[in-house]
Scaffold this motif. Structure first.
Motif, PDB file in Angstrom:
ATOM      1  N   ALA A 209     -13.701 -69.826  17.222  1.00  0.00           N
ATOM      2  CA  ALA A 209     -11.767 -69.757  17.976  1.00  0.00           C
ATOM      3  C   ALA A 209     -12.242 -71.303  19.335  1.00  0.00           C
ATOM      4  O   ALA A 209     -11.457 -71.814  19.470  1.00  0.00           O
ATOM      5  N   THR A 221      -4.847 -70.440  22.285  1.00  0.00           N
ATOM      6  CA  THR A 221      -5.657 -70.070  21.707  1.00  0.00           C
ATOM      7  C   THR A 221      -6.730 -69.941  22.656  1.00  0.00           C
ATOM      8  O   THR A 221      -7.428 -68.655  22.128  1.00  0.00           O
ATOM      9  N   VAL A 225      -7.962 -65.702  23.650  1.00  0.00           N
ATOM     10  CA  VAL A 225      -9.418 -65.784  22.551  1.00  0.00           C
ATOM     11  C   VAL A 225     -10.418 -65.821  24.037  1.00  0.00           C
ATOM     12  O   VAL A 225     -11.368 -64.431  23.631  1.00  0.00           O
TER      13      VAL A 225
END
Ligand code: PMV
Length: 341
Positions: A209, A221, A225
């Motif tokens: 990711a 994102t 993450v």
């Protein structure tokens, strides 16, 4: 005389656990961002009339045995003459700011200048990680991946610093040495935490990711993450026996402030290494506001500003910040092995 400088790095997907056995191999793959301005310098020169190396750290930092590292590097690089090596850093040492990464990356770069055969970048990265695992990632600039293995692709640049001009703010909440050195913390986590295997498995999804988020410059994102990866690393370490708690009260207060900023519409995300400091990622346009918010959190001593930085460099003379006061005077400190980081 050779000077080299190298930047610290912050892991977005953490290295926390060595593979069992020799060779300083990580148990999983990590991905970091090299940090401009959080810098160590290494000064190396030959000691023509001396029988042994002399190694110093100024101001003294409780970093793992620099002397042993220089001896090992000399053997691997074919350097016969004893050396005088000095390492300096422009930020708090051994307190979860990855000072050992920049220190060993700078030292490796300076030592390479004395090698009989100019070594390749891969060989140097493999050498740097023998001082401190994360140091191999500071041998490159920008976004850097380190996976287990000794081959040429073990340490690679995922994207250069210019790819993504993020802001990184470091909320310093303590300046003392960390309670448990990362080497011991990793060993204890691997051998006693029931969560360790799950940590490694979850890290693989985080890596995929984060790689994609870097490629597409997707801060939400990346930050989401990186934040969960850091929390899981600390959760796994808390599960060790005896437990490892690297945070202070101010660390938790900063986490809450970052979450509050997000609720108020500012995309800011934190990550925390093996110490009480909190590194916060945000857009450059939001950095003043985030910096002010972090500085106002009780227990935050100061906020350092950084951004994606470059690879180590050889300099002709001492970096300006090192010349202004942190170098020992003539005669210097005698070599002595330092305690663990
Ligand atoms: O490089 P070491 O051995 O000091 O370990 C670094 C560990 C963390 O900073 C917590 C995580 C990382 O990937 O940098």
């Amino acid at each position: 005389m050779t000077w080299a400088v190298a930047n610290a790095n912050v892991a977005l997907v953490k290295y926390w656990g060595r593979a069992p056995g020799a060779g300083h191999q990580p148990a999983g793959t990590s991905l970091s961002l090299t940090l401009d301005g959080l810098t160590s310098g290494a000064r190396v020169e030959e000691r023509p009339r001396a029988a042994a190396d002399r190694v110093a750290w100024a101001p003294p930092g409780p970093v793992a045995d620099l002397g042993r590292f220089v001896a090992r590097a000399r053997a691997q690089l074919g350097i016969e003459r004893p050396l005088d090596a000095l390492v300096v850093s422009n930020f708090p040492v051994a307190a979860g700011l990855a000072s050992s990464a920049s220190a060993y990356a700078a030292l490796t770069t300076a030592l390479a200048a004395f090698a009989a055969d100019p070594p390749s970048g891969d060989r140097l990265a493999a050498l740097a990680r023998q001082g401190s695992g994360s140091a191999c990632r500071s041998m490159l600039g920008g976004f850097v991946q380190w996976r287990p293995g000794d081959d040429a692709g073990a340490v690679t640049q995922v994207a250069p610093a210019e790819h993504w001009p993020l802001a990184v703010l470091v909320a310093v909440t303590g300046t003392g040495p960390k309670r448990v050195p990362s080497r011991e913390g990793m060993r204890r986590t691997r051998t006693t935490s029931p969560f360790f295997d799950a940590w490694l498995t979850a890290g693989e999804a985080d890596l995929a990711a984060v790689r994609e988020a870097v490629r597409s410059r997707d801060l939400t994102t990346l930050g989401t993450v990186a934040e969960r990866n850091a929390l899981r690393m600390h959760a796994t370490a808390l599960g060790a026996d005896p437990p490892l708690l690297y945070w202070e009260a101010a660390t938790v207060a900063v986490i809450r402030e970052v979450w509050r900023l997000r609720e108020s519409g500012v995309p800011a995300f934190f990550t925390i290494d093996a110490g009480p400091q909190v590194k916060v990622l945000c857009e450059p346009g939001d950095s003043r506001r985030v910096e002010r918010a972090l500085a106002a959190v009780p227990g935050v001593l100061r906020v350092l500003r950084s951004r994606p930085g470059g690879a180590p460099r050889i300099l002709r003379e001492a970096p300006a910040w090192a010349a202004s006061g942190v170098l020992p005077g003539p005669g210097g400190e005698e070599a002595r092995p330092h305690g663990p980081a």
